[in-house]
Design an enzyme around this catalytic site. Structure first.
Site, PDB file in Angstrom:
ATOM      1  N   GLU A 267       0.917 -12.275  -0.938  1.00  0.00           N
ATOM      2  CA  GLU A 267       2.099 -13.066  -0.580  1.00  0.00           C
ATOM      3  C   GLU A 267       2.302 -14.305  -1.463  1.00  0.00           C
ATOM      4  O   GLU A 267       2.413 -15.436  -0.977  1.00  0.00           O
ATOM      5  CB  GLU A 267       2.061 -13.425   0.912  1.00  0.00           C
ATOM      6  CG  GLU A 267       2.066 -12.162   1.775  1.00  0.00           C
ATOM      7  CD  GLU A 267       2.232 -12.401   3.267  1.00  0.00           C
ATOM      8  OE1 GLU A 267       2.111 -13.553   3.709  1.00  0.00           O
ATOM      9  OE2 GLU A 267       2.484 -11.415   3.992  1.00  0.00           O
TER      10      GLU A 267
ATOM     11  N   GLU B   7       1.100  -4.649   4.666  1.00  0.00           N
ATOM     12  CA  GLU B   7       1.040  -5.328   5.961  1.00  0.00           C
ATOM     13  C   GLU B   7       2.330  -5.047   6.709  1.00  0.00           C
ATOM     14  O   GLU B   7       3.414  -5.154   6.137  1.00  0.00           O
ATOM     15  CB  GLU B   7       0.888  -6.848   5.820  1.00  0.00           C
ATOM     16  CG  GLU B   7      -0.442  -7.330   5.294  1.00  0.00           C
ATOM     17  CD  GLU B   7      -0.522  -8.856   5.266  1.00  0.00           C
ATOM     18  OE1 GLU B   7       0.181  -9.506   6.079  1.00  0.00           O
ATOM     19  OE2 GLU B   7      -1.272  -9.385   4.444  1.00  0.00           O
TER      20      GLU B   7
END
Length: 530
Positions: A189, A306
């Site tokens: 991320e 995810e």
């Protein structure tokens, strides 16, 4: 082949029978919803992207005995192929340091212990390369209780050397042919700045380039990809960068969660609200696939490394029975748009916010810290019971399948978003006792079955059925569970069939039955040929 059902076999008439306090099954009633399938009308091989990968918190947690015990159970019952986690290169894994002259020193003893276990249970690492060893970091900024360093390297060449050395170690220890089946993902991320990455997008792309070079220097067939972004970000930009700079890119990875706002809230204090958008999660995945298809690299694999209903490990929706149907609905909607959908995560042994102080705290896990299986666990447990061949089926909330032994499986559910809206947080709503309302009846019509005797197994997940949190509520939410309480909750929520019945299919080859269904019920029928 005949199966010994042992003591759990219960011969019952499925009429006027109350199961777990709900009159869930009855005969000879009109149905509001019809699921009609034919055993001989197939749709091809069942797409098992749902069990390709699952997440875990951080690498160091994987050295714990209870973590390993839970993963072994999850592998056995849900059959995930890969596992991905943060912190492989963080200081608590003791991977990197420098001597007094600044020369790198490498150590893989902790990684070896972890990966040897993963491989021993027939799983594979989905290798997330991060975070930054402090001896190589350009700054002190960290994230989470366990202090993963999120700064760029002070020396990109030393980073590349570390990645190359680690990749060569994997190749030597596990064999090149095995490592060719792994995935190497660069960072986590990086678009969440300064949370997960203190650098710019350009600096991430520089990190990606050096990482890819290090991996491919060991073996050009090893797979590297990214950008592992939050919110399905940077997909076109990553492809454009790699194409323009001729940087290897074997797959795209990114993330999505099903709440309306926010990010990086490990304590759940900002509040989350389950999105009312019917296409949450799946809309992001389908759009990512379109972005890839419209790019100069249209055949790239797409891995959502995810996903979950909520991005915070302090959200009680993760413990709620609502999650079981939610997971199934989203995976069904995704279809073949993704090569994998990695649920975040398999266990509440997860310490981003530090060790947790209560048995049920809204943790991401399919199991809680004590190994109690949540309703979400049983979504994957039941999907793993589906046969290898999918049957044609127009119902949008079910899967029908068969296997090579003549068995037939039907998994169906109702997903109803009962959340009252933006003014109420998940943290307030899903901690309550939330009885499910009736949603009518589902008529099951199966044709083309082989004549003969069958065992019909019926599985159920829903309100107070494989609903461990409801049992926890009934104990008045104790801060700690005794051994007896843990064992009692586990025994009540073990995924066993709620009923089993001998049936005979005549020469017509048909089976028909009506089932009452409530909001967010999940029901599976398993017709086992004798």
């Amino acid at each position: 082949m005949k199966r010994n059902l042992g003591t759990f076999f219960i011969l019952i008439l499925l009429i006027n029978v109350k199961l777990f306090g709900q009159n869930v099954i009855s005969e000879n009633v009109s149905a509001n919803r019809i699921i009609k399938v034919d055993y001989n009308k197939t749709a091809g091989k069942l797409n098992t992207m749902f069990k390709e990968c699952v997440g875990a918190g951080r690498a160091n947690e994987g050295l714990r005995a209870d973590w390993q015990q839970q993963l072994a159970i999850t592998k056995k019952e849900c059959d995930f192929k890969y596992i991905r986690m943060h912190g492989l290169l963080s200081d608590d894994m003791a991977v990197y340091r420098e001597d007094k002259d600044g020369n790198p020193e490498y150590n893989y003893q902790y990684i070896d212990a972890l990966y040897d276990f993963i491989v021993s249970i027939k799983m594979k690492p989905f290798v997330e390369l991060g975070f930054m060893p402090s001896a190589l970091a350009s700054g002190p900024q960290t994230i989470f209780w366990w202090k993963g360093n999120v700064t760029p390297p002070k020396d990109y060449k030393k980073w590349e050397d570390l990645i190359r050395n680690l990749t060569a170690h994997f190749s030597e220890r596990y064999g090149a042919e095995e490592v060719k089946t792994w995935y190497f993902e660069v960072w986590n991320e990086p678009n969440l700045t300064p949370g997960f990455w203190t650098g710019t997008q350009d600096e991430y792309f520089k990190l990606y380039e050096y990482t890819a070079r290090g991996i491919k220097a060991v073996n050009k067939d090893f797979k590297v990809g990214g950008p592992a972004t939050a919110g399905a970000g940077w997909v076109p930009e990553t492809i454009e960068f790699c194409a323009k700079k001729n940087v290897p890119l074997d797959f795209i990875s990114t993330h999505t969660y099903g709440v309306n706002q926010g990010y990086l809230d490990e304590f759940g204090i900002s509040g989350t609200v389950l999105s009312p958008d019917e296409n949450s999660i799946s809309g992001d995945v389908i759009n990512s696939r379109k972005q890839i298809a419209n790019s100069v690299k249209p055949n790239l694999e797409l891995h959502y490394t995810e996903w979950s209903s909520s991005y915070t490990p302090s959200d009680p929706i993760h413990d709620s029975y609502h999650s079981a149907a939610y997971i199934l609905q989203k995976l069904k909607q995704v279809g073949n748009a993704a090569n994998s959908m990695s649920y975040w995560v398999f266990t509440d042994i997860f310490e981003e916010a530090g060790p947790r102080f209560t048995p049920f705290h809204g943790g991401f896990g399919l199991m809680n810290t004590q190994g109690i299986k949540k309703p979400a666990y049983f979504s994957y447990y039941l999907m793993n019971k589906l046969g290898e061949t999918e049957l044609q089926n127009t119902d949008k909330s079910s899967w029908a399948s068969k296997n090579s032994k003549g068995d037939m499986e039907l998994l169906f559910w109702d997903f109803t978003n009962t959340h009252p809206g933006d003014k109420v947080w998940n943290q307030t709503y899903y901690i309550q006792d939330l009885p499910s309302k009736e949603k009518g009846k589902v008529k099951i019509e199966i044709g083309g079955l082989q004549k003969g005797k069958y065992i019909l197994e019926i599985y159920k997940v829903g309100y107070k059925s494989n609903d461990a949190y409801a049992d926890y509520l009934s104990l008045n939410k104790p801060g700690q569970l005794t051994r007896e309480q843990v064992n009692s909750i586990k025994a009540k929520n073990n995924g066993a069939p709620i009923a089993a019945e001998k049936i005979t299919i005549d020469s017509k080859g048909t089976f028909s039955r009506d089932f009452k269904i409530n909001e967010n019920d999940v029901i599976m029928l398993n017709l086992i040929k004798q």
